[in-house]
Write a protein that holds these residues in place. Structure first.
Motif, short mmCIF file in Angstrom:
data_model
loop_
_atom_site.label_atom_id
_atom_site.label_comp_id
_atom_site.label_asym_id
_atom_site.label_seq_id
_atom_site.Cartn_x
_atom_site.Cartn_y
_atom_site.Cartn_z
N CYS A 95 0.84 -1.21 0.00
CA CYS A 95 0.00 0.00 0.00
C CYS A 95 0.87 1.25 0.00
CB CYS A 95 -0.92 -0.02 1.23
SG CYS A 95 -1.96 1.43 1.34
N LYS A 96 1.96 1.21 0.77
CA LYS A 96 2.84 2.38 0.83
C LYS A 96 3.51 2.62 -0.53
CE LYS A 96 3.60 2.74 5.76
NZ LYS A 96 4.50 2.44 6.90
N LYS A 97 3.81 1.54 -1.25
CA LYS A 97 4.40 1.70 -2.59
C LYS A 97 3.39 2.38 -3.51
CE LYS A 97 7.17 -2.47 -2.53
NZ LYS A 97 7.08 -3.86 -2.98
N ASP A 98 2.13 1.92 -3.44
CA ASP A 98 1.09 2.53 -4.28
C ASP A 98 0.91 4.00 -3.92
OD1 ASP A 98 0.59 0.20 -5.68
OD2 ASP A 98 -1.05 -0.44 -4.37
N MET A 99 0.94 4.28 -2.61
CA MET A 99 0.76 5.67 -2.18
C MET A 99 1.87 6.55 -2.75
SD MET A 99 -0.44 5.08 1.75
CE MET A 99 -0.31 6.78 2.25
N GLU A 100 3.09 6.02 -2.72
CA GLU A 100 4.21 6.79 -3.25
C GLU A 100 4.00 7.06 -4.74
OE1 GLU A 100 7.98 5.09 -2.09
OE2 GLU A 100 8.96 6.48 -3.49
N GLY A 101 3.54 6.03 -5.46
CA GLY A 101 3.30 6.20 -6.90
C GLY A 101 2.23 7.26 -7.17
N MET A 102 1.27 7.36 -6.27
CA MET A 102 0.20 8.35 -6.46
C MET A 102 0.57 9.69 -5.82
SD MET A 102 -3.22 6.01 -5.95
CE MET A 102 -2.78 5.34 -4.37
N ASN A 103 1.80 9.77 -5.33
CA ASN A 103 2.30 10.99 -4.68
C ASN A 103 1.44 11.40 -3.48
OD1 ASN A 103 4.24 12.98 -4.40
ND2 ASN A 103 3.24 14.41 -5.81
N ILE A 104 1.04 10.40 -2.71
CA ILE A 104 0.29 10.67 -1.47
C ILE A 104 1.32 10.75 -0.35
CG2 ILE A 104 -1.32 9.66 0.19
CD1 ILE A 104 -2.63 8.33 -2.37
N ARG A 105 1.35 11.89 0.30
CA ARG A 105 2.37 12.05 1.35
C ARG A 105 2.06 11.15 2.53
NH1 ARG A 105 2.08 17.96 2.59
NH2 ARG A 105 3.04 17.19 4.47
N PRO A 106 3.08 10.58 3.15
CA PRO A 106 2.82 9.77 4.35
C PRO A 106 2.13 10.65 5.40
CG PRO A 106 5.12 9.57 3.66
CD PRO A 106 4.51 10.65 2.82
N ALA A 107 1.23 10.02 6.17
CA ALA A 107 0.56 10.77 7.23
C ALA A 107 1.58 11.16 8.29
CB ALA A 107 -0.52 9.89 7.84
N THR A 108 1.21 12.10 9.15
CA THR A 108 2.08 12.43 10.28
C THR A 108 2.30 11.14 11.07
OG1 THR A 108 0.82 14.50 10.38
CG2 THR A 108 2.36 14.06 12.20
N THR A 109 1.24 10.39 11.28
CA THR A 109 1.33 9.07 11.92
C THR A 109 0.41 8.10 11.18
OG1 THR A 109 1.44 10.28 14.01
CG2 THR A 109 1.26 7.87 14.15
N HIS A 110 0.94 6.89 10.96
CA HIS A 110 0.13 5.80 10.41
C HIS A 110 0.01 4.72 11.48
CE1 HIS A 110 -0.43 6.66 6.15
NE2 HIS A 110 0.83 7.04 6.04
N PRO A 111 -0.89 4.85 12.45
CA PRO A 111 -0.93 3.84 13.50
C PRO A 111 -1.48 2.50 13.01
CG PRO A 111 -2.62 5.50 13.86
CD PRO A 111 -1.89 5.90 12.62
N LEU A 112 -1.03 1.45 13.67
CA LEU A 112 -1.53 0.10 13.36
C LEU A 112 -2.42 -0.33 14.52
CD1 LEU A 112 1.75 -1.73 12.25
CD2 LEU A 112 0.18 -0.35 10.89
N ALA A 113 -3.58 -0.86 14.20
CA ALA A 113 -4.53 -1.26 15.25
C ALA A 113 -3.88 -2.22 16.24
CB ALA A 113 -5.75 -1.90 14.60
N THR A 114 -3.07 -3.18 15.74
CA THR A 114 -2.51 -4.19 16.64
C THR A 114 -1.51 -3.61 17.63
OG1 THR A 114 -0.82 -4.68 15.00
CG2 THR A 114 -2.77 -6.11 15.01
N GLN A 115 -1.03 -2.40 17.36
CA GLN A 115 -0.07 -1.78 18.28
C GLN A 115 -0.76 -0.91 19.32
OE1 GLN A 115 3.22 -2.76 17.86
NE2 GLN A 115 2.16 -4.02 16.33
N GLU A 116 -2.06 -0.87 19.28
CA GLU A 116 -2.80 0.06 20.15
C GLU A 116 -3.80 -0.66 21.04
OE1 GLU A 116 -1.79 3.09 20.02
OE2 GLU A 116 -0.71 3.08 18.10
N ILE A 117 -3.56 -1.95 21.28
CA ILE A 117 -4.54 -2.75 22.02
C ILE A 117 -4.73 -2.23 23.46
CG2 ILE A 117 -5.14 -5.08 22.82
CD1 ILE A 117 -5.24 -4.93 19.78
N ASP A 118 -3.62 -1.79 24.10
CA ASP A 118 -3.74 -1.30 25.48
C ASP A 118 -4.74 -0.15 25.57
OD1 ASP A 118 -1.93 -3.14 26.21
OD2 ASP A 118 -0.25 -1.73 26.49
N GLY A 119 -4.62 0.76 24.61
CA GLY A 119 -5.53 1.91 24.59
C GLY A 119 -6.98 1.47 24.38
N MET A 120 -7.16 0.40 23.62
CA MET A 120 -8.54 -0.08 23.36
C MET A 120 -9.11 -0.69 24.63
SD MET A 120 -7.96 -1.64 19.58
CE MET A 120 -6.79 -0.81 18.52
N ILE A 121 -8.28 -1.46 25.33
CA ILE A 121 -8.75 -2.07 26.58
C ILE A 121 -9.10 -0.96 27.58
CG2 ILE A 121 -7.99 -3.46 28.58
CD1 ILE A 121 -6.53 -5.26 26.52
#
Ligand code: AMP
Ligand code: ZN
Length: 473
Positions: A95-121
């Motif tokens: 997806c990041k390769k496609d975004m680069e091809g479409m000249n979509i700038r990376p977000a300030t943060t691209h969080p991953l759901a699996t890294q945020e489980i503590d906050g969800m609990i």
């Protein structure tokens, strides 16, 4: 600047909480496959809006997640016999390769759901404590929709209207084993694991989060309790965004997002493009035939709230339009390098203003709910004006000013004005095929020559058991 707010169903003046800074959350893709061009629409239009906000002087904190735990990812992992993390990691990279091809700038943060489980609990616990959620026997946690009186305010649905539609659902619930819910409207915040699925420990059971809670938590962590703009495709209005509002406002006690922006669908033959219908093209498919800048330009040729039909004719016309702009930019570079015009220290007054009327014509529609279609029309007007005003005897300053005017507007649209030197995927694949044929014919010199040629274009080949794979360096 005005934007259309789904919440109030009106165009409203954009007034962020902080006059200089703006917080924006855009729901990102579920990563179980290559993204399709429908998924690319919100990415392109909201990236363009972000660029325009920055041009207007805002510092934009732009967050967009990857949903990396989901039934579809788990199923794909089972199919391939690999852990689901392998699938999500692979498709985030793609997806990041496609975004680069479409000249979509990376977000300030691209969080991953699996890294945020503590906050969800943590958020689910808060909701239970406040009486907005409850756990049932098997450890599933539900949000108690009727406890949140404003439920339906985004999608402009009310529970009584929904009730009749739910009668059938009530029957279905009995069949699906969800009868432990207090009410059919209640939705899942946490669910028990099934055999072979990824899971996390929680106070309720070993399990995983529901989809909606993920975005509420990631928005809160990276942007705060109150955000300025929340965006996504219009299919997310109900139930996803409605549920995000219920969770966040119940947990945080303040309005979640002041503005809600939704893009309309990308259709094909008048029908919504979607994976489940099978009527889609991936961004990667398109990259075989076009520079992805063309796809970006095509998307921006319509207003983001209008449905857009994908067709070869429209892609061709986007390609021609983009060519006109790039030709003018290239021509300006050529004249700049070869100009015989005098180098004046300042521009005459009548020239200083050159192009400003088109900049204004560009800004007006952009200020009116991000109307990129009309903004592009202003770019074409500027191109015409440049083509007739600039020639080899123009002064350096005048040529540079014309180039700068064009460059600034193209940068807002995320359109690169340099002609892309990179080769298309289809050219690379043709060369790989030729190399395979050469190897078969034992013409190793030609095979090596092709490998070197590709390497010089930063294309790396790997000979694997499944055949030749390639990637860009
Ligand atoms: P998904 O991976 O299905 O959650 O979708 C990611 C984003 O793409 C969401 O904002 C969707 O609303 C959006 N989206 C999906 N299909 C289309 C489509 N055909 N046209 C426009 N947006 C879409
Ligand atoms: Zn979301």
């Amino acid at each position: 600047m005005k934007i259309y707010n789904t919440l109030t169903r009106r165009k409203e003046e954009l007034v962020p909480q902080d006059p200089k800074k703006l917080t924006m959350y855009v729901c990102g893709p579920t990563v179980y496959n290559l993204i399709h061009i429908g998924n690319a629409r919100p990415m392109i239009v909201f990236d363009t809006f972000r660029r325009y906000l920055e041009y207007k002087g805002y510092e934009v904190n732009y967050v967009s997640n990857f949903t990396d735990v989901d039934d579809k990812i788990i199923n794909k992992a089972k199919e391939e016999g690999v852990p689901s993390e392998v699938i999500s990691t692979r498709y985030i990279e793609e997806c990041k390769k496609d975004m680069e091809g479409m000249n979509i700038r990376p977000a300030t943060t691209h969080p991953l759901a699996t890294q945020e489980i503590d906050g969800m609990i943590e958020m689910i616990s808060q909701l239970i404590e406040k009486g907005y959620a409850y756990a049932v026997e098997d450890g599933t946690v539900y949000f108690r929709v009727r406890k949140f009186p404003e439920y339906g305010k985004l999608s402009h649905k009310n529970l009584d209207d929904l009730e009749s539609g739910h009668r059938k659902e009530k029957e279905a619930i009995k069949v699906s084993g969800e009868e432990t819910k207090e009410d059919p409207f209640d939705f899942v915040l946490w669910k028990p694991k099934k055999e072979g699925e990824p899971y996390w420990e929680s106070p309720w059971c070993e399990g995983r989060p529901g989809w909606h809670i993920e975005c509420s938590v990631m928005a809160r962590k990276y942007l705060g309790d109150e955000i300025d703009i929340h965006a996504g495709g219009e299919d997310l209005i109900f139930p996803h965004h409605e549920n995000e509002i219920a969770q966040s406002e119940a947990a945080n006690g303040v309005q979640f997002s002041k503005y809600w922006m939704h893009n309309a669908f990308l259709n094909i033959d008048g029908e919504k493009m979607s994976k489940s219908k099978g009527n889609f093209f991936t961004v990667r498919d398109i990259s075989q035939h076009y520079d992805l800048q063309v796809l970006r330009f095509f998307m921006l040729s319509a207003h983001y709230r209008s449905p857009l039909n994908f067709s070869d004719e429209l892609m061709e016309s986007a390609k021609n339009g983009l060519d006109r702009i790039v030709n003018t930019a290239e021509n300006l570079d050529y004249i700049l390098n070869n100009s015989t015009g005098r180098s004046e220290t300042f521009l005459p007054d009548e020239d200083q203003d050159f192009g400003s009327e088109y900049v204004k014509k560009f800004e007006e529609p952009m200020d009116d709910d991000c109307n990129t279609a009309d903004a592009i029309a202003a770019v074409f007007e500027l191109v015409r004006a440049i083509n007739s005003a600039v020639n080899e005897s123009s002064s350096f300053q005048f040529i540079a000013l014309a180039k700068d005017r064009l460059q600034v507007l193209c940068e807002i649209l995320g359109i690169k004005t340099e002609r892309k030197k990179e080769v298309l995927d289809s050219d690379i694949e043709a060369l790989i095929e030729e190399r395979q044929a050469a190897r078969k014919a034992k013409n190793f010199a030609r095979a090596d020559e092709i490998r070197d040629m590709l390497a010089s274009m930063d294309i790396i080949l790997e000979d694997t058991r499944e055949g030749v794979k390639w990637h860009r360096k």
